[in-house]
Scaffold this active site. Structure first.
Site, PDB file in Angstrom:
ATOM      1  N   LEU A  72       0.382  -1.525   0.078  1.00 49.90           N
ATOM      2  CA  LEU A  72       0.141   0.198   0.194  1.00 49.90           C
ATOM      3  C   LEU A  72       0.748   1.076  -0.102  1.00 49.90           C
ATOM      4  O   LEU A  72       1.096   2.240   0.768  1.00 49.90           O
ATOM      5  CB  LEU A  72      -1.103   0.048   1.137  1.00 49.90           C
ATOM      6  CG  LEU A  72      -2.117  -1.168   0.992  1.00 49.90           C
ATOM      7  CD1 LEU A  72      -3.025  -0.544   2.160  1.00 49.90           C
ATOM      8  CD2 LEU A  72      -2.914  -0.871  -0.668  1.00 49.90           C
ATOM      9  N   ASN A  98     -10.391   3.786  -4.175  1.00 43.29           N
ATOM     10  CA  ASN A  98     -10.088   2.705  -2.914  1.00 43.29           C
ATOM     11  C   ASN A  98      -9.328   2.570  -1.312  1.00 43.29           C
ATOM     12  O   ASN A  98      -8.103   3.283  -1.379  1.00 43.29           O
ATOM     13  CB  ASN A  98      -9.620   1.459  -4.163  1.00 43.29           C
ATOM     14  CG  ASN A  98      -8.631   0.160  -3.566  1.00 43.29           C
ATOM     15  OD1 ASN A  98      -8.309   0.548  -2.101  1.00 43.29           O
ATOM     16  ND2 ASN A  98     -10.146  -1.010  -3.771  1.00 43.29           N
ATOM     17  N   CYS A 128      -6.361  -6.918   1.664  1.00 46.59           N
ATOM     18  CA  CYS A 128      -5.394  -6.433   1.458  1.00 46.59           C
ATOM     19  C   CYS A 128      -4.035  -7.369   2.261  1.00 46.59           C
ATOM     20  O   CYS A 128      -4.264  -7.205   3.059  1.00 46.59           O
ATOM     21  CB  CYS A 128      -4.563  -5.209   1.954  1.00 46.59           C
ATOM     22  SG  CYS A 128      -3.117  -4.899   0.945  1.00 46.59           S
ATOM     23  N   THR A 191      -6.613 -10.457  -3.891  1.00 45.80           N
ATOM     24  CA  THR A 191      -5.113 -11.752  -4.348  1.00 45.80           C
ATOM     25  C   THR A 191      -5.528 -13.027  -3.630  1.00 45.80           C
ATOM     26  O   THR A 191      -5.986 -12.675  -2.229  1.00 45.80           O
ATOM     27  CB  THR A 191      -4.008 -11.014  -4.375  1.00 45.80           C
ATOM     28  OG1 THR A 191      -3.677 -10.290  -3.102  1.00 45.80           O
ATOM     29  CG2 THR A 191      -3.937 -10.250  -5.360  1.00 45.80           C
ATOM     30  N   GLY A 241      -9.445 -11.150 -11.304  1.00 43.03           N
ATOM     31  CA  GLY A 241      -9.270 -11.943 -11.185  1.00 43.03           C
ATOM     32  C   GLY A 241      -8.444 -13.251 -12.449  1.00 43.03           C
ATOM     33  O   GLY A 241      -9.428 -13.720 -12.803  1.00 43.03           O
TER      34      GLY A 241
END
Lengths: 302, 255
Positions: A72, A98, A128, A191, A241
């Site tokens: 980040l 975001n 995250c 992810t 994805g």
């Protein structure tokens, strides 16, 4: 052919959204093509205060995928508001802010600030994998997802997208929790956590040891999750994805996505967002589909 | 900076030393834009199995032809070696070396290992360059003739002494400092070498530019993955090798 889609009341020129963390604030890709070509940009994850990020190496390739642990790195929400919004507002693409927090208060404060400025939607990143506090810790427990969504909802005056983590045993639980908490839309998947090892040095390749896996290799997992979530909630889904071409995008629409995000593919092909949009159009032409939104959830399961 | 993706004709690939491949691509626009120290971000084969491009420095430009030399090391470079026909190249990328022929009268150029290759293009554009090129052993010695043509003088070293002077290139550069008044040092090579070059140059008060390498994503500065630590504070602590570099003034970076 109508490429417009409406997500939680916000109309996008087309359903291709640049995924957070792969596109910065648009400056760099804006040097390659006109940002009016994308439906929206989900900007680099913002935190309350500026963050320097993790030490390098922050990225490595694995078969069919990419592992990253940027941590980040970002200038903070205030600098975003001051410097980046005016740049992005030159374009017709929608701005998705975001937000990545370490505490409930972080998210609330950012949601309040961002609701008062000229952005179109908020995407709450509670998934995250690359930061120690907050992040994925919020996104993996349904009760916490409910609580944080409900709390942030009060401060968010704009459509609130909750970005879900795939690192859970049942994604429909967190999806339902976000819906119950008042989310306007869901985006998935973030992810998958993973790692890579260098056998010569006997050390992890990423300095952070663990990173987030993305790219073509995660696509089947992502698609399955979009399908499951589509059948469990009544919220618009932004699917992502491993989407690398028009075929991939169509698959995500069929599984239930109302729009899609393109991330890792930008690294492979800097023009990926535009190309995928065009390939999606070609499919629609060949299949005689007038509105891209007509594709959403059209999966046939016998 | 203006980025573009070019489809380049891959003219030739040749193994010039064990696992060291010299490749030439043809593209007039790419060749015209290329500057010493910049790199190419190359798609090395099937993008579905290899989503990341590989950053490889430009070694030379001749007319509309661009040369890059790489070590076959992992999946990407192994696949690259098998390519023929055309290559998809994003580039030229990054900030190259500061070549100011009016300003620097006595430039030293030092390269180690595969870090030797980008220094050829640089050396060719300098006047009166003194070059130091170091290899692990005799088998890996490459571009000796090209450097001899491009530089005022060349010192070639091998780590094991199997060819040229035995030892590290930097030691030779240091010795020459007793007689030569270098006003800039340009370096590319393994991190250990760059660290030593940086320490020496800063100790001797000689301006120094280092070409860095890092695992990379987008190549255009958006993804913030190819970071290098700098002496700055806050969000500038890590800079982007692809966009702020790959060449940095030594004082700016922490190695």
């Amino acid at each position: 052919m109508n490429m417009k889609v409406k997500i939680a009341g916000v109309e996008l020129n087309n359903p291709i959204i640049a995924a957070s963390g792969t596109f910065g604030f648009g400056h760099e890709y804006g040097e390659l093509y006109d940002l009016n070509e994308v439906g929206a940009i989900s900007v680099k994850g913002l935190t309350k205060a500026p963050r320097a990020g993790n030490p390098p190496p922050r990225i490595t390739e694995t078969p069919g995928g990419v592992l990253n642990s940027v941590g980040l790195q970002n200038p903070g929400v205030d600098a975003f508001i001051e410097k980046e919004i005016p740049f992005l507002r030159q374009y017709s693409c929608k701005i998705i802010a975001n937000m990545a927090g370490s505490t409930f208060e972080d998210y609330c404060e950012m949601a309040e600030k961002l609701s008062a400025v000229d952005v179109d939607m908020l995407e709450m990143n509670i998934s995250c994998p690359n930061v120690k506090a907050g992040g994925a810790a919020f996104g993996t427990n349904p009760d916490t997802v409910f609580e944080i969504t409900k709390t942030v909802r009060k401060y968010a005056k704009l459509p609130l997208i909750v970005k879900l983590s795939p690192n859970v045993s049942d994604i429909t639980e967190t999806a339902k929790a976000a819906e119950a908490g008042g989310a306007d839309a869901l985006s998935l998947i973030n992810t998958l956590t993973g790692m890579a090892i260098d056998i010569k040095t006997k050390r992890p390749i990423l300095a952070n040891v663990i990173g987030g896996l993305s790219g073509p290799c995660v696509k089947p997992v992502a698609l399955r999750m979009v399908h499951q979530v589509y059948n469990s909630v009544n919220l618009p889904i932004i699917g992502m994805g491993g989407i690398s071409n028009g075929t991939d995008a169509v698959e995500f629409f069929l599984a239930g996505s109302a729009a899609v995000q393109v991330g890792t593919a930008n690294f492979t092909d800097p023009y990926a967002c535009v190309r995928i949009r065009d390939e999606l159009k070609e499919y629609m032409k060949a299949e005689n589909i007038a509105n891209v939104s007509d594709l959403t959830g059209q999966l046939i399961v016998d | 900076m203006s980025y573009e993706v070019y489809t380049c004709t891959l003219e030739s690939q040749k193994e010039i030393a064990p696992n060291i491949v010299e490749a030439w691509v043809v593209n007039a626009e790419l060749a015209a834009k290329a500057k010493p120290g910049q790199f190419l971000h190359i798609q090395c084969g099937d993008a579905t199995s290899m989503p990341l491009r590989r950053p490889i420095s430009i070694c030379d430009v001749q007319g509309d032809r661009v040369c890059f030399i790489y070590e076959v090391k992992g999946r990407g470079t192994k696949s690259l070696q098998q390519q023929y026909g055309e290559l998809d190249i994003l580039g030229p990328v990054g900030n190259g070396f500061t070549v100011d022929n009016g300003k620097y009268k006595c430039p030293a150029v030092i390269g180690g290992g595969i870090g030797v290759y980008p220094m050829l293009f640089l050396t060719k554009q300098l006047k009166g360059a003194v070059a130091y090129i170091g290899f692990r052993n005799k088998d890996l010695v490459t571009l000796e003739d090209e450097f001899n043509k491009a530089a005022d003088s060349v010192t070639l070293t091998t780590d094991d002494g199997s060819y040229g002077v035995a030892g590290f290139a930097l030691e030779e550069l240091k010795k020459d400092c007793e007689t030569k008044q270098f006003d800039i040092i340009y370096a590319c090579g393994p991190k250990g070498m760059l660290r030593a070059v940086k320490a020496f140059a800063e100790g001797a008060g000689i301006p120094c530019q280092l070409s860095l390498e890092e695992r990379m994503g987008c190549g255009i500065g958006a993804c913030l993955t190819c970071s290098c630590e700098t002496t700055h504070e806050g969000t500038d602590k890590y800079k982007r090798v692809c966009r702020n570099g790959p060449v940095f003034w030594s004082e700016e970076v922490v190695l």
